[in-house]
Design a protein around this motif. Structure first.
Motif, PDB file in Angstrom:
ATOM      1  N   GLY A 290      -6.428  39.426   6.067  1.00 37.98           N
ATOM      2  CA  GLY A 290      -5.244  39.687   5.185  1.00 37.98           C
ATOM      3  C   GLY A 290      -5.563  40.411   4.060  1.00 37.98           C
ATOM      4  N   GLY A 291      -6.410  40.491   3.423  1.00 42.25           N
ATOM      5  CA  GLY A 291      -6.681  41.114   2.078  1.00 42.25           C
ATOM      6  C   GLY A 291      -6.788  42.631   2.622  1.00 42.25           C
ATOM      7  N   ILE A 292      -7.549  43.049   3.521  1.00 42.01           N
ATOM      8  CA  ILE A 292      -7.820  44.363   3.896  1.00 42.01           C
ATOM      9  C   ILE A 292      -6.311  45.041   4.477  1.00 42.01           C
ATOM     10  N   VAL A 293      -5.623  44.265   5.253  1.00 40.26           N
ATOM     11  CA  VAL A 293      -4.465  44.797   5.680  1.00 40.26           C
ATOM     12  C   VAL A 293      -3.504  44.985   4.637  1.00 40.26           C
TER      13      VAL A 293
ATOM     14  N   SER B  62       6.569  42.563  10.774  1.00 37.37           N
ATOM     15  CA  SER B  62       7.445  42.442   9.627  1.00 37.37           C
ATOM     16  C   SER B  62       6.657  42.358   8.146  1.00 37.37           C
ATOM     17  N   SER B  63       7.233  42.666   7.424  1.00 34.29           N
ATOM     18  CA  SER B  63       6.342  42.996   6.129  1.00 34.29           C
ATOM     19  C   SER B  63       6.101  41.571   5.466  1.00 34.29           C
ATOM     20  N   ALA B  64       6.797  40.389   5.971  1.00 33.34           N
ATOM     21  CA  ALA B  64       6.538  39.151   5.332  1.00 33.34           C
ATOM     22  C   ALA B  64       5.075  38.486   5.773  1.00 33.34           C
ATOM     23  N   ALA B  65       4.475  39.106   6.732  1.00 33.72           N
ATOM     24  CA  ALA B  65       3.294  38.262   6.848  1.00 33.72           C
ATOM     25  C   ALA B  65       1.987  39.324   7.504  1.00 33.72           C
ATOM     26  N   ASP B  66       0.846  39.080   7.499  1.00 35.75           N
ATOM     27  CA  ASP B  66      -0.280  39.910   7.793  1.00 35.75           C
ATOM     28  C   ASP B  66       0.201  40.706   9.182  1.00 35.75           C
ATOM     29  N   PRO B  67       0.272  41.948   9.334  1.00 34.74           N
ATOM     30  CA  PRO B  67       0.708  42.828  10.426  1.00 34.74           C
ATOM     31  C   PRO B  67      -0.531  42.888  11.500  1.00 34.74           C
ATOM     32  N   SER B  68      -1.587  42.516  11.271  1.00 35.12           N
ATOM     33  CA  SER B  68      -2.754  42.723  12.047  1.00 35.12           C
ATOM     34  C   SER B  68      -2.634  41.278  12.995  1.00 35.12           C
ATOM     35  N   GLN B  69      -2.326  40.242  12.382  1.00 34.43           N
ATOM     36  CA  GLN B  69      -2.346  39.191  13.046  1.00 34.43           C
ATOM     37  C   GLN B  69      -0.995  39.298  14.006  1.00 34.43           C
ATOM     38  N   GLN B  70      -0.043  39.772  13.425  1.00 38.02           N
ATOM     39  CA  GLN B  70       1.085  39.513  14.305  1.00 38.02           C
ATOM     40  C   GLN B  70       0.992  40.411  15.348  1.00 38.02           C
ATOM     41  N   ILE B  71       0.475  41.523  15.453  1.00 34.76           N
ATOM     42  CA  ILE B  71      -0.036  42.538  16.489  1.00 34.76           C
ATOM     43  C   ILE B  71      -0.833  41.933  17.363  1.00 34.76           C
ATOM     44  N   ALA B  72      -1.883  41.223  17.001  1.00 34.66           N
ATOM     45  CA  ALA B  72      -2.838  40.478  17.785  1.00 34.66           C
ATOM     46  C   ALA B  72      -1.885  39.486  18.522  1.00 34.66           C
ATOM     47  N   ASN B  73      -1.160  38.455  17.846  1.00 32.72           N
ATOM     48  CA  ASN B  73      -0.311  37.583  18.511  1.00 32.72           C
ATOM     49  C   ASN B  73       0.540  38.118  19.782  1.00 32.72           C
ATOM     50  N   ARG B  74       1.140  39.188  19.173  1.00 35.68           N
ATOM     51  CA  ARG B  74       2.304  39.626  20.192  1.00 35.68           C
ATOM     52  C   ARG B  74       1.464  40.345  21.472  1.00 35.68           C
ATOM     53  N   VAL B  75       0.475  41.250  21.256  1.00 34.29           N
ATOM     54  CA  VAL B  75      -0.153  41.850  22.227  1.00 34.29           C
ATOM     55  C   VAL B  75      -1.040  40.854  23.288  1.00 34.29           C
ATOM     56  N   ALA B  76      -1.641  39.828  22.544  1.00 34.74           N
ATOM     57  CA  ALA B  76      -2.455  38.827  23.328  1.00 34.74           C
ATOM     58  C   ALA B  76      -1.479  37.940  24.416  1.00 34.74           C
ATOM     59  N   ALA B  77      -0.172  37.663  23.747  1.00 36.04           N
ATOM     60  CA  ALA B  77       0.632  36.899  24.444  1.00 36.04           C
ATOM     61  C   ALA B  77       1.347  37.562  25.806  1.00 36.04           C
ATOM     62  N   ALA B  78       1.120  38.910  25.888  1.00 34.47           N
ATOM     63  CA  ALA B  78       1.758  39.738  26.925  1.00 34.47           C
ATOM     64  C   ALA B  78       0.899  39.872  28.115  1.00 34.47           C
ATOM     65  N   TYR B  79      -0.296  39.776  27.692  1.00 38.36           N
ATOM     66  CA  TYR B  79      -1.414  40.048  28.999  1.00 38.36           C
ATOM     67  C   TYR B  79      -1.724  38.830  29.700  1.00 38.36           C
TER      68      TYR B  79
END
Length: 249
Positions: A34-37, A57-74
């Motif tokens: 979270g800090g580095i992002v 969104s700007s409300a939460a850690d973008p890298s975790q959001q990206i990880a969650n979205r991409v992982a759920a799609a595969y």
């Protein structure tokens, strides 16, 4: 500018720490992400929403959001998720900073290593089977699907976190303990893909294994052929460690 490095000597303690990252999800790369992002997002510009209909969104850690979205799609053919994905900073699980060096052949026959500068993020993939293995039989085709997912993680990261220069993805592989593998993506090598819609690069939604046809495999192979490396960790004199990547094949 990348700086050449002399060949590195092997360091067993660091190798053991690195291998642990492949097989134990509970020690994953932790909350420092979270800090580095937040740091790299601070100087970013508005992203082109035409690139993808979704953006973090700007409300939460973008890298975790990206990880969650991409992982759920595969997905596996039976509908289960291919892997879980966790982001983290470029460091070992004990906080030791990692410096990326990439090997390439030289005229002398000995590999030459170059340092990869800039900010990096690591995505750790973990299958949902025993010891982070992906459920089912391993295959070259399945690894192509993993490579597609790794590329999508990198593209989303570069698009929506402007301060990130490198993305390292650690996939679960059959021989991860003895032969760790990593995928390295660099922003400066993906300029074309970042300037055109994501759907143009990846040709639609993620397929399952059965739907990953020859044309799709050839495309993923071409897009990621230079991004797959064997990986090891060596100690650095300053107390950090080198993530040493050498091309596979």
């Amino acid at each position: 500018m990348a700086q050449p490095l002399t060949p590195l000597q092997h360091s067993a303690p660091y190798r053991r720490r690195f291998i642990g990252a492949f097989v134990i999800l509970s020690v994953v790369l932790a909350a420092a992400a979270g800090g580095i992002v937040a740091l790299v997002m601070g100087g970013g510009h508005a992203a082109d929403t035409a690139w993808s209909p979704w953006r973090p969104s700007s409300a939460a850690d973008p890298s975790q959001q990206i990880a969650n979205r991409v992982a759920a799609a595969y997905r596996l053919d039976g509908g289960g998720q291919l892997v879980s994905v966790r982001p983290g900073p470029l460091q070992l699980v004990d906080g030791t900073p990692l410096y990326i060096v990439v090997g390439s052949p030289s005229s002398s026959g000995q590999a030459t290593f170059t340092y990869v500068p800039g900010n990096g993020i690591v995505y750790l993939m973990c299958g949902l089977g025993k010891d982070c293995a992906i459920k089912g039989k391993s295959s070259t085709t399945r690894f192509m699907l993993v490579r597609r997912e790794a590329l999508e993680l990198a593209l989303y990261t570069f698009k929506y976190t402007p301060g990130v220069d490198s993305v390292v993805v650690l996939p679960p592989t059959k021989n991860a303990v003895d032969n760790p593998v990593a995928l390295l993506f660099r922003r400066d090598a993906l300029g074309r893909e970042l300037s055109q819609p994501l759907s143009t690069t990846l040709a639609g939604t993620p397929p399952t294994l059965k739907k990953l046809d020859r044309k799709a495999i050839q495309r993923v192979s071409a897009l990621t052929a230079r991004n797959v490396f064997s990986a090891r960790v060596e100690s650095a004199l300053d107390g950090g460690a080198f993530l040493v990547l050498e091309p596979v094949g």
